[in-house]
Design a protein around this motif. Sequence first.
Motif, PDB file in Angstrom:
ATOM      1  N   THR A   1       5.062  43.795 -34.563  1.00  0.00           N
ATOM      2  CA  THR A   1       5.541  42.939 -35.655  1.00  0.00           C
ATOM      3  C   THR A   1       6.338  41.779 -35.063  1.00  0.00           C
ATOM      4  O   THR A   1       6.736  41.819 -33.886  1.00  0.00           O
ATOM      5  CB  THR A   1       6.491  43.721 -36.571  1.00  0.00           C
ATOM      6  N   ASP A   2       6.607  40.782 -35.907  1.00  0.00           N
ATOM      7  CA  ASP A   2       7.403  39.641 -35.450  1.00  0.00           C
ATOM      8  C   ASP A   2       8.790  40.097 -34.992  1.00  0.00           C
ATOM      9  O   ASP A   2       9.333  39.601 -34.003  1.00  0.00           O
ATOM     10  CB  ASP A   2       7.565  38.618 -36.582  1.00  0.00           C
ATOM     11  N   GLU A   3       9.334  41.076 -35.725  1.00  0.00           N
ATOM     12  CA  GLU A   3      10.677  41.570 -35.395  1.00  0.00           C
ATOM     13  C   GLU A   3      10.667  42.251 -34.015  1.00  0.00           C
ATOM     14  O   GLU A   3      11.558  42.032 -33.191  1.00  0.00           O
ATOM     15  CB  GLU A   3      11.076  42.566 -36.476  1.00  0.00           C
ATOM     16  N   MET A   4       9.610  43.042 -33.778  1.00  0.00           N
ATOM     17  CA  MET A   4       9.515  43.716 -32.470  1.00  0.00           C
ATOM     18  C   MET A   4       9.292  42.690 -31.360  1.00  0.00           C
ATOM     19  O   MET A   4       9.776  42.850 -30.243  1.00  0.00           O
ATOM     20  CB  MET A   4       8.370  44.732 -32.490  1.00  0.00           C
ATOM     21  N   GLU A   5       8.542  41.636 -31.697  1.00  0.00           N
ATOM     22  CA  GLU A   5       8.297  40.600 -30.685  1.00  0.00           C
ATOM     23  C   GLU A   5       9.615  39.908 -30.316  1.00  0.00           C
ATOM     24  O   GLU A   5       9.888  39.632 -29.145  1.00  0.00           O
ATOM     25  CB  GLU A   5       7.288  39.572 -31.202  1.00  0.00           C
ATOM     26  N   GLU A   6      10.428  39.663 -31.321  1.00  0.00           N
ATOM     27  CA  GLU A   6      11.726  39.030 -31.100  1.00  0.00           C
ATOM     28  C   GLU A   6      12.585  39.913 -30.178  1.00  0.00           C
ATOM     29  O   GLU A   6      13.209  39.446 -29.234  1.00  0.00           O
ATOM     30  CB  GLU A   6      12.405  38.807 -32.469  1.00  0.00           C
ATOM     31  N   ARG A   7      12.557  41.239 -30.448  1.00  0.00           N
ATOM     32  CA  ARG A   7      13.362  42.145 -29.628  1.00  0.00           C
ATOM     33  C   ARG A   7      12.824  42.192 -28.197  1.00  0.00           C
ATOM     34  O   ARG A   7      13.583  42.177 -27.233  1.00  0.00           O
ATOM     35  CB  ARG A   7      13.380  43.558 -30.229  1.00  0.00           C
TER      36      ARG A   7
ATOM     37  N   GLN B   1      13.965  39.152 -26.363  1.00  0.00           N
ATOM     38  CA  GLN B   1      15.371  39.253 -25.927  1.00  0.00           C
ATOM     39  C   GLN B   1      15.462  40.112 -24.661  1.00  0.00           C
ATOM     40  O   GLN B   1      16.220  39.814 -23.733  1.00  0.00           O
ATOM     41  CB  GLN B   1      16.219  39.892 -27.032  1.00  0.00           C
TER      42      GLN B   1
ATOM     43  N   PRO C   1       4.341  44.235 -28.720  1.00  0.00           N
ATOM     44  CA  PRO C   1       4.982  44.407 -30.024  1.00  0.00           C
ATOM     45  C   PRO C   1       3.981  44.315 -31.168  1.00  0.00           C
ATOM     46  O   PRO C   1       2.992  43.595 -31.080  1.00  0.00           O
ATOM     47  CB  PRO C   1       5.983  43.253 -30.079  1.00  0.00           C
TER      48      PRO C   1
ATOM     49  N   ARG D   1      13.502  47.890 -24.196  1.00  0.00           N
ATOM     50  CA  ARG D   1      14.955  47.766 -24.351  1.00  0.00           C
ATOM     51  C   ARG D   1      15.572  47.418 -23.007  1.00  0.00           C
ATOM     52  O   ARG D   1      15.209  47.990 -21.976  1.00  0.00           O
ATOM     53  CB  ARG D   1      15.522  49.080 -24.890  1.00  0.00           C
TER      54      ARG D   1
END
Length: 309
Positions: free
Chosen positions: A27-33, A36, A25, A279
């Motif tokens: 970004t932090d947001e992509m890392e979070e996804r 998950q 990832p 995903r």
Amino acid sequence: MSQFRFSRRPDIGGRVRVSFEFFPPKTDEMEERLWQTVTRLAPLGPKFVSVTYGAGGSTRERTARTVKRILTEASIPAAAHLTCVGATRDEVDAVIRQYQGIGIGRFVALRGDPATGVGSVYRPHPGGYQNGADLVAGLKSIADFDISVAAYPEKHPQSPDFATDIEMLKRKVDNGATRAITQFFFDNDLYERYVERVRRAGIYIPIVPGIQPVHSFRQVANFSAKAGTHVPAWLAERFEGLDNDPQTHALVASAVAAEQVMDLMERGVEEFHFYTMNRADLAFAICHMIGLRAHEAPQTIEIPGSAAA
Ligand code: FAD
């Protein structure tokens, strides 16, 4: 072949093993996804997961960090992809040693593509590893790592013919690779014919089919053209008119990938590698349909190439 000849679920569901591929990832947001996704897929007990490596080493730190986090927090065997394009041997060896130092013992060894894209002419770095096979030898000279390599059921677009392509795979195996993961494909007959060719060439390692769930038909069709993957007319028809209908697109994608996997199972394939695009939903649904169930017990993992292995 016009369509997969799937009729019923064969009785090998219990022996099926899967692996999942992620990209590091940005970004932090992509890392979070991604996290998950890992958390959702981990209970399926994958044989391993792998994390790709950006062209020219652009993700060197992020790939390492992601693999390390999966190893330590999810306790799943995790492999780092590694390419040798545009780097000297010393530079690549330094990356290998850096990865080894943080406990990475599994690699997917690749040549990589020039920064100008998949279709551009590849020129090895004068002081670098020349190709995937050469990189496998380099890895093995450092430690007894677990090494997977790439294979091409429709041959690599730059290979003049199948014989040359399979000769390269043979060199990778002779140098120590123990598993090949294929480029994605949508025509199982082509995969089956390829495996026959590979076996006739005296190559006996697993040729694990790479399955690409179609998250976006348009993107997959574009990438297929560059990668030399044939997109059958029936596949295009299935996704026709669904560009702006994500829900139906996802349902169709799940059915298509499950059919492909089940058809391969009927042909005796027991191991699959999923290109997840970070995903979980499609990969999870397909695994569920082929009989894999979530379990809670964490695995004990062994790190090949480490002092303890
Ligand atoms: P090689 O096996 O070295 O070469 C590919 C083919 O080119 C050979 O089969 C051979 O026929 C031909 N060839 C090579 N050298 C010569 C020569 N000197 N003379 C004649 N023919 C030659 N790319 C990334 O950047 N990062 C990744 O993380 C990544 N992961 C991948 C994972 C998988 C499972 C797959 C299938 C591909 C991945 N790729 C990745 C893409 C890969 O880097 C490209 O497909 C690249 O073009 C070839 O890599 P390779 O290791 O197969 O190359």
